[in-house]
Design a protein around this motif. Structure first.
Motif, PDB file in Angstrom:
ATOM      1  N   GLN A  63     -10.897  14.564  10.877  1.00 15.23           N
ATOM      2  CA  GLN A  63     -12.191  15.099  10.465  1.00 15.23           C
ATOM      3  C   GLN A  63     -12.727  14.282   9.295  1.00 15.23           C
ATOM      4  N   ALA A  64     -14.026  14.328   9.091  1.00 16.30           N
ATOM      5  CA  ALA A  64     -14.637  13.634   7.948  1.00 16.30           C
ATOM      6  C   ALA A  64     -14.001  14.168   6.672  1.00 16.30           C
ATOM      7  N   GLY A  65     -13.669  13.253   5.770  1.00 18.75           N
ATOM      8  CA  GLY A  65     -13.035  13.609   4.501  1.00 18.75           C
ATOM      9  C   GLY A  65     -11.531  13.421   4.510  1.00 18.75           C
ATOM     10  N   GLU A  66     -10.918  13.376   5.687  1.00 18.26           N
ATOM     11  CA  GLU A  66      -9.478  13.145   5.767  1.00 18.26           C
ATOM     12  C   GLU A  66      -9.185  11.658   5.660  1.00 18.26           C
ATOM     13  N   CYS A  67      -7.950  11.349   5.329  1.00 14.54           N
ATOM     14  CA  CYS A  67      -7.527   9.958   5.279  1.00 14.54           C
ATOM     15  C   CYS A  67      -6.548   9.683   6.408  1.00 14.54           C
ATOM     16  N   VAL A  68      -6.596   8.455   6.889  1.00 15.38           N
ATOM     17  CA  VAL A  68      -5.734   8.026   7.985  1.00 15.38           C
ATOM     18  C   VAL A  68      -5.152   6.661   7.676  1.00 15.38           C
ATOM     19  N   THR A  69      -4.006   6.398   8.274  1.00 16.17           N
ATOM     20  CA  THR A  69      -3.458   5.046   8.266  1.00 16.17           C
ATOM     21  C   THR A  69      -3.647   4.484   9.658  1.00 16.17           C
ATOM     22  N   VAL A  70      -3.954   3.204   9.722  1.00 19.63           N
ATOM     23  CA  VAL A  70      -4.154   2.537  11.003  1.00 19.63           C
ATOM     24  C   VAL A  70      -3.154   1.393  11.067  1.00 19.63           C
ATOM     25  N   THR A  71      -2.271   1.456  12.062  1.00 13.82           N
ATOM     26  CA  THR A  71      -1.260   0.416  12.242  1.00 13.82           C
ATOM     27  C   THR A  71      -1.274  -0.033  13.692  1.00 13.82           C
ATOM     28  N   LEU A 114     -13.463   2.843  14.631  1.00 13.76           N
ATOM     29  CA  LEU A 114     -12.334   2.870  15.545  1.00 13.76           C
ATOM     30  C   LEU A 114     -12.623   3.872  16.659  1.00 13.76           C
ATOM     31  N   ALA A 115     -12.745   3.383  17.886  1.00 12.94           N
ATOM     32  CA  ALA A 115     -12.983   4.256  19.044  1.00 12.94           C
ATOM     33  C   ALA A 115     -11.648   4.820  19.496  1.00 12.94           C
ATOM     34  N   GLN A 116     -11.645   6.122  19.803  1.00 13.10           N
ATOM     35  CA  GLN A 116     -10.423   6.804  20.210  1.00 13.10           C
ATOM     36  C   GLN A 116     -10.721   7.734  21.382  1.00 13.10           C
ATOM     37  N   GLN A 117      -9.681   8.099  22.104  1.00 13.96           N
ATOM     38  CA  GLN A 117      -9.808   9.087  23.162  1.00 13.96           C
ATOM     39  C   GLN A 117      -8.591   9.985  23.097  1.00 13.96           C
ATOM     40  N   LEU A 118      -8.832  11.306  23.100  1.00 10.28           N
ATOM     41  CA  LEU A 118      -7.778  12.305  23.099  1.00 10.28           C
ATOM     42  C   LEU A 118      -8.053  13.230  24.270  1.00 10.28           C
ATOM     43  N   ASN A 119      -7.215  13.124  25.309  1.00  5.45           N
ATOM     44  CA  ASN A 119      -7.445  13.827  26.577  1.00  5.45           C
ATOM     45  C   ASN A 119      -8.813  13.421  27.107  1.00  5.45           C
ATOM     46  N   SER A 120      -9.747  14.350  27.274  1.00  9.19           N
ATOM     47  CA  SER A 120     -11.062  13.980  27.791  1.00  9.19           C
ATOM     48  C   SER A 120     -12.077  13.770  26.677  1.00  9.19           C
ATOM     49  N   ASP A 121     -11.672  13.997  25.420  1.00  7.51           N
ATOM     50  CA  ASP A 121     -12.583  13.795  24.288  1.00  7.51           C
ATOM     51  C   ASP A 121     -12.595  12.333  23.878  1.00  7.51           C
ATOM     52  N   LYS A 122     -13.785  11.771  23.764  1.00  2.96           N
ATOM     53  CA  LYS A 122     -13.916  10.412  23.248  1.00  2.96           C
ATOM     54  C   LYS A 122     -14.723  10.502  21.961  1.00  2.96           C
ATOM     55  N   PHE A 123     -14.367   9.657  20.996  1.00  2.00           N
ATOM     56  CA  PHE A 123     -15.013   9.734  19.693  1.00  2.00           C
ATOM     57  C   PHE A 123     -14.795   8.439  18.926  1.00  2.00           C
ATOM     58  N   VAL A 124     -15.596   8.270  17.902  1.00  2.00           N
ATOM     59  CA  VAL A 124     -15.475   7.108  17.020  1.00  2.00           C
ATOM     60  C   VAL A 124     -15.232   7.621  15.611  1.00  2.00           C
ATOM     61  N   LEU A 125     -14.226   7.050  14.956  1.00  7.16           N
ATOM     62  CA  LEU A 125     -13.977   7.350  13.555  1.00  7.16           C
ATOM     63  C   LEU A 125     -14.643   6.259  12.722  1.00  7.16           C
ATOM     64  N   CYS A 126     -15.551   6.661  11.817  1.00  3.26           N
ATOM     65  CA  CYS A 126     -16.174   5.714  10.905  1.00  3.26           C
ATOM     66  C   CYS A 126     -15.338   5.747   9.625  1.00  3.26           C
ATOM     67  N   LEU A 127     -14.783   4.591   9.257  1.00  5.50           N
ATOM     68  CA  LEU A 127     -13.782   4.523   8.207  1.00  5.50           C
ATOM     69  C   LEU A 127     -14.209   3.675   7.028  1.00  5.50           C
ATOM     70  N   GLU A 128     -13.785   4.121   5.848  1.00  5.38           N
ATOM     71  CA  GLU A 128     -14.011   3.380   4.611  1.00  5.38           C
ATOM     72  C   GLU A 128     -12.631   3.104   4.030  1.00  5.38           C
ATOM     73  N   GLU A 129     -12.362   1.838   3.697  1.00  3.79           N
ATOM     74  CA  GLU A 129     -11.048   1.485   3.182  1.00  3.79           C
ATOM     75  C   GLU A 129     -10.818   2.097   1.817  1.00  3.79           C
ATOM     76  N   VAL A 130      -9.615   2.670   1.628  1.00  2.52           N
ATOM     77  CA  VAL A 130      -9.244   3.239   0.328  1.00  2.52           C
ATOM     78  C   VAL A 130      -8.499   2.148  -0.416  1.00  2.52           C
ATOM     79  N   PRO A 131      -8.986   1.784  -1.614  1.00  2.00           N
ATOM     80  CA  PRO A 131      -8.321   0.709  -2.347  1.00  2.00           C
ATOM     81  C   PRO A 131      -6.872   1.100  -2.709  1.00  2.00           C
ATOM     82  N   ALA A 132      -5.975   0.125  -2.648  1.00  2.00           N
ATOM     83  CA  ALA A 132      -4.580   0.360  -2.999  1.00  2.00           C
ATOM     84  C   ALA A 132      -4.465   0.636  -4.490  1.00  2.00           C
ATOM     85  N   LYS A 133      -3.593   1.535  -4.838  1.00  2.00           N
ATOM     86  CA  LYS A 133      -3.389   1.895  -6.258  1.00  2.00           C
ATOM     87  C   LYS A 133      -2.286   1.105  -6.879  1.00  2.00           C
TER      88      LYS A 133
END
Length: 133
Positions: A63-71, A114-133
């Motif tokens: 969801q918007a506001g959550e953070c994700v890692t992409v590998t 990042l375009a994704q598909q979960l079962n029949s749901d398709k969606f795009v995650l718009c991402l902003e990089e979080v700077p490393a601490k």
């Protein structure tokens, strides 16, 4: 004069009793075939729907506001939600989620998409990089 009795006939072994042949169980074979096909279909459905979730390989519908890692490679990225303060590499904040599309251009040029598909749901995650601490 009396005739002697005829010598006894040699005994012949008794013929084995022949029982009528049992009718072939066509229903049993058919049931096994149908059962096998049904089992194969059930396994295929379970693998298709369940295995990605059991192994953690299913795409994340963050969801918007959550953070994700992409590998992983660009053609098969793995996305996992994580704490935004984790400081992990490849950490992104989900700015917005666009449902019912694979059009990554809808995020604009300043955000990663990042375009994704979960079962029949398709969606795009718009991402902003979080700077490393």
């Amino acid at each position: 004069m009396t005739t002697p009795p005829a010598p006894p006939a040699p005994e012949q072994p008794a013929a084995p009793e022949q029982q009528p042949a049992a009718p072939a169980k066509k229903g049993g074979k058919l049931l096994k075939k149908v059962g096998g096909v049904v089992l194969a279909i059930a396994i295929a459905i379970a693998v298709k729907l369940g295995l990605p979730h059991l192994t953690g390989e299913a795409p994340v519908h963050a969801q918007a506001g959550e953070c994700v890692t992409v590998t992983g490679p660009d053609n098969d990225p793995k996305v996992d939600t994580t704490d935004c303060s984790s400081g992990k590499p490849d950490l992104f904040k989900v700015v917005k989620v666009i449902d019912d599309t694979f059009d990554v251009n809808q995020c604009g040029g300043e955000l990663s998409a990042l375009a994704q598909q979960l079962n029949s749901d398709k969606f795009v995650l718009c991402l902003e990089e979080v700077p490393a601490k």
